[in-house]
Design a protein around this motif. Structure first.
Motif, mmCIF file in Angstrom:
data_model
loop_
_atom_site.group_PDB
_atom_site.id
_atom_site.type_symbol
_atom_site.label_atom_id
_atom_site.label_comp_id
_atom_site.label_asym_id
_atom_site.label_seq_id
_atom_site.Cartn_x
_atom_site.Cartn_y
_atom_site.Cartn_z
ATOM 1 N N SER A 265 -1.976 -15.233 -3.177
ATOM 2 C CA SER A 265 -1.642 -13.820 -3.434
ATOM 3 C C SER A 265 -2.567 -12.783 -2.830
ATOM 4 O O SER A 265 -2.167 -11.642 -2.661
ATOM 5 C CB SER A 265 -1.517 -13.527 -4.942
ATOM 6 O OG SER A 265 -0.403 -14.174 -5.470
ATOM 7 N N ALA A 266 -3.809 -13.113 -2.548
ATOM 8 C CA ALA A 266 -4.742 -12.122 -2.019
ATOM 9 C C ALA A 266 -5.811 -12.835 -1.205
ATOM 10 O O ALA A 266 -6.025 -14.041 -1.366
ATOM 11 C CB ALA A 266 -5.378 -11.318 -3.160
ATOM 12 N N PRO A 267 -6.510 -12.105 -0.328
ATOM 13 C CA PRO A 267 -7.568 -12.744 0.476
ATOM 14 C C PRO A 267 -8.634 -13.399 -0.397
ATOM 15 O O PRO A 267 -9.117 -12.806 -1.358
ATOM 16 C CB PRO A 267 -8.145 -11.569 1.272
ATOM 17 C CG PRO A 267 -7.024 -10.584 1.364
ATOM 18 C CD PRO A 267 -6.293 -10.698 0.066
ATOM 19 N N ALA A 420 -13.502 -2.814 0.454
ATOM 20 C CA ALA A 420 -12.175 -2.622 1.032
ATOM 21 C C ALA A 420 -12.275 -1.515 2.073
ATOM 22 O O ALA A 420 -12.881 -0.471 1.821
ATOM 23 C CB ALA A 420 -11.152 -2.258 -0.039
ATOM 24 N N VAL A 421 -11.699 -1.750 3.235
ATOM 25 C CA VAL A 421 -11.767 -0.788 4.332
ATOM 26 C C VAL A 421 -10.352 -0.363 4.713
ATOM 27 O O VAL A 421 -9.452 -1.199 4.834
ATOM 28 C CB VAL A 421 -12.489 -1.396 5.554
ATOM 29 C CG1 VAL A 421 -12.424 -0.450 6.753
ATOM 30 C CG2 VAL A 421 -13.942 -1.719 5.211
ATOM 31 N N LYS A 480 -3.990 -7.928 -6.091
ATOM 32 C CA LYS A 480 -4.105 -7.435 -4.723
ATOM 33 C C LYS A 480 -4.721 -6.039 -4.718
ATOM 34 O O LYS A 480 -4.348 -5.187 -5.516
ATOM 35 C CB LYS A 480 -2.728 -7.383 -4.057
ATOM 36 C CG LYS A 480 -2.083 -8.737 -3.841
ATOM 37 C CD LYS A 480 -0.738 -8.596 -3.152
ATOM 38 C CE LYS A 480 -0.076 -9.954 -2.954
ATOM 39 N NZ LYS A 480 1.247 -9.826 -2.312
ATOM 40 N N VAL A 481 -5.666 -5.803 -3.800
ATOM 41 C CA VAL A 481 -6.228 -4.466 -3.650
ATOM 42 C C VAL A 481 -5.152 -3.554 -3.057
ATOM 43 O O VAL A 481 -4.534 -3.873 -2.035
ATOM 44 C CB VAL A 481 -7.467 -4.486 -2.731
ATOM 45 C CG1 VAL A 481 -7.964 -3.070 -2.477
ATOM 46 C CG2 VAL A 481 -8.577 -5.316 -3.364
ATOM 47 N N LEU A 486 -6.098 3.798 -2.016
ATOM 48 C CA LEU A 486 -7.396 4.221 -1.501
ATOM 49 C C LEU A 486 -7.219 5.227 -0.363
ATOM 50 O O LEU A 486 -7.897 6.262 -0.319
ATOM 51 C CB LEU A 486 -8.178 3.013 -0.996
ATOM 52 C CG LEU A 486 -8.690 2.029 -2.059
ATOM 53 C CD1 LEU A 486 -9.274 0.802 -1.392
ATOM 54 C CD2 LEU A 486 -9.721 2.684 -2.964
ATOM 55 N N ARG A 487 -6.312 4.910 0.542
ATOM 56 C CA ARG A 487 -6.076 5.771 1.704
ATOM 57 C C ARG A 487 -5.546 7.137 1.268
ATOM 58 O O ARG A 487 -6.043 8.187 1.703
ATOM 59 C CB ARG A 487 -5.102 5.087 2.652
ATOM 60 C CG ARG A 487 -4.875 5.791 3.975
ATOM 61 C CD ARG A 487 -3.876 5.039 4.836
ATOM 62 N NE ARG A 487 -4.321 3.690 5.149
ATOM 63 C CZ ARG A 487 -3.783 2.587 4.653
ATOM 64 N NH1 ARG A 487 -2.797 2.663 3.765
ATOM 65 N NH2 ARG A 487 -4.233 1.397 4.999
#
Length: 494
Positions: A265-267, A420-421, A480-481, A486-487
């Motif tokens: 599901s997520a990295p 997180a980027v 998941k992030v 964020l953006r």
């Protein structure tokens, strides 16, 4: 079959309530009979939106027994998104708890659906067919919809992903190789509306094991349940592994009963995988794939400790290719979008043929593949190295920048717990990277110093324009992030 062969065995445990296979089978039969009594026909759909429970499980399996597909929905949805999913599914009955009822009451256009409360005495218990009721036998066809899993909606309106009975059966049969069976005790702490959960939940029950169901994840409670019930299997998302290993009592618990631990599901950071292998007994397997199906990769981390930076190789019977923006396959070793095909592919997005077409790619010989939206490359041994989500890739000054590369550098800082980027608009470059980091407990907020530290270690084209320390990264219910938040938050505050 399990009700006959092992009727006295415990099937499910949830918040102190226990039900045997015989008792659960009788409950499932009452659900199926009640749906038939109310005129719900095979291939129609019901919806469920509630916290996980034994009654939730009974409704899900009772519907399947009646040939009815299930749309399990997230209680974390917005009111309008939840109403839209129910409307799209065509469900005439929705099984809900108090939270879902409040959400639907707040929707701009509540769907015309009959709601049955799973959490009140005058709801579900009253609706059920009487004890001893027998449902009419339905011959299930492999191509019928088993469930409709709705996407999170983090990149737009949620889409209903149709998975067939044939797909679920194939996955359950494959689960025998992973140690599922009558002796399995599977600890589930992710929500029942998620495919992440269902790929462990259904094989456990189908193959005669016991499910320990946690309606809400809590690290301390998880460790206590795992030790007390001698858990053998668990599917967790990376942030749960992180929280469990960070718990001060983790190493005091006896977790030697574990046979297999799984992640998806997520990295899943390579360093975190290594820590799980070092501190937690049993095998560790990472799966990479999509609810939509396509192809999946499998990384047996304990067998390939030198490949922890990858997500493994395509599973048997699964085919993956990499394509460029024009839809042409890239050369060996080059980066491209991951597309895949397998027996576990979705039928399509429910009632959205245009969205289904957007998700498909056809090879020159006419084979159907599903686009993942992920960018990656295969190494010399055939292991897939993921770069990023295609939509998260940053194009700065005409160059492709992969946020995951920057995140891996920031995670090497001794004070950084998570990073997180995202790419944000830039007049000079088109886009530029901005980093959001959560610090470890006790670390100081030295944003300018941390920014300089990171940029010293990054390539010239990768350098971060701004670093923001946050108390927590926004996550979906499955861990998941949510980079879009964020953006959008950064752009709004500029």
């Amino acid at each position: 079959m399990n009700a006959t062969a092992r009727g006295a065995q415990v099937a499910l445990v949830c918040e102190g309530r226990t039900v045997t296979y015989a008792g659960f089978d009788a409950l499932v039969e009452r659900v199926a009979a009640a749906l038939q009594r109310d005129g719900v026909e095979p291939t129609e759909v019901i919806a469920i939106c509630a916290a996980g429970s034994i009654d939730y499980a009974a409704v899900f399996l009772g519907a399947l027994r009646a040939g009815v597909a299930v749309a399990p929905l997230a209680p974390s949805s917005s009111p309008d998104a939840l109403a839209g999913m129910i409307d799209n599914s065509g469900a005439r009955i929705a099984f809900v708890d108090a939270q879902a009822r409040e959400l639907l009451a707040a929707a701009k256009a509540p769907p015309p659906v009959r709601m049955i409360a799973l959490d009140t005495p005058d709801g579900y218990d009253t609706w059920l067919a009487p004890p001893g009721a027998v449902a009419q036998c339905v011959e299930i066809r492999p191509e019928w919809a088993f469930n409709i899993i709705y996407s999170s909606g983090t990149t737009g309106a949620p889409k209903g992903i149709v998975q067939s009975h044939a797909m679920r059966f194939a996955y359950t049969r494959r689960s025998l190789e992973r140690g599922y069976g009558p002796g399995a005790v599977t600890l589930i702490s992710t929500p029942l509306y998620s495919n992440t959960t269902l790929v462990s939940f259904f094989p456990t029950l189908a193959l005669g094991g016991t499910v320990l169901l946690m309606p809400k994840f809590d690290a301390a409670a998880y460790l206590e349940l795992a030790e007390r019930y001698r858990a053998t299997h668990s599917m967790l998302v990376p942030v749960q592994y992180q929280r469990l290993l960070a718990h001060p009592d983790f190493d005091r618990h006896d977790l030697s009963s574990f046979v297999g631990k799984f992640c998806t599901s997520a990295p899943f950071a390579a360093g975190l995988k290594a820590e799980v292998l070092r501190r937690w007994p049993g095998k560790l397997t990472e799966y990479y794939g999509m609810t939509e199906g396509g192809a999946s990769c499998e990384l047996c981390a304990d067998e390939f400790p030198d490949k922890l930076h990858t997500v493994g190789r395509p599973m048997p019977g699964h085919e993956m290719r990499l394509i460029d923006p024009d839809g042409k396959e890239v050369a060996s070793g080059e980066i491209g979008e991951v597309v895949g095909r397998s027996p576990a592919m979705m039928t399509g997005y429910y009632r959205q043929p245009d969205k289904t077409a957007e998700a498909e790619w056809y090879s020159p010989d006419g084979q159907r593949f599903i686009r993942t939206g992920d960018v990656g490359r295969f190494d010399e041994d055939g292991f897939l190295v993921l770069m990023d989500r295609k939509k998260d890739m940053i194009i700065s000054g005409g160059f492709n920048i992969y946020p995951s590369d920057i995140e891996q550098v920031l995670m090497q800082h001794p004070d950084v717990a998570e990073a997180a980027v995202v790419g944000v608009p830039s007049e000079r470059w088109g886009e530029t990277p901005v980093a959001f980091v959560r610090l470890k407990a006790g670390a100081l907020r030295a944003e300018s110093e941390m920014l300089a530290w990171g940029n010293e270690r990054l390539g010239k084209l990768q350098r971060i324009s701004e670093l923001v320390v946050v108390d927590a990264l926004p996550r979906s219910a499955i861990g998941k992030v949510m980079k879009r938040e964020l953006r959008e938050g950064w752009v709004k505050n500029v």
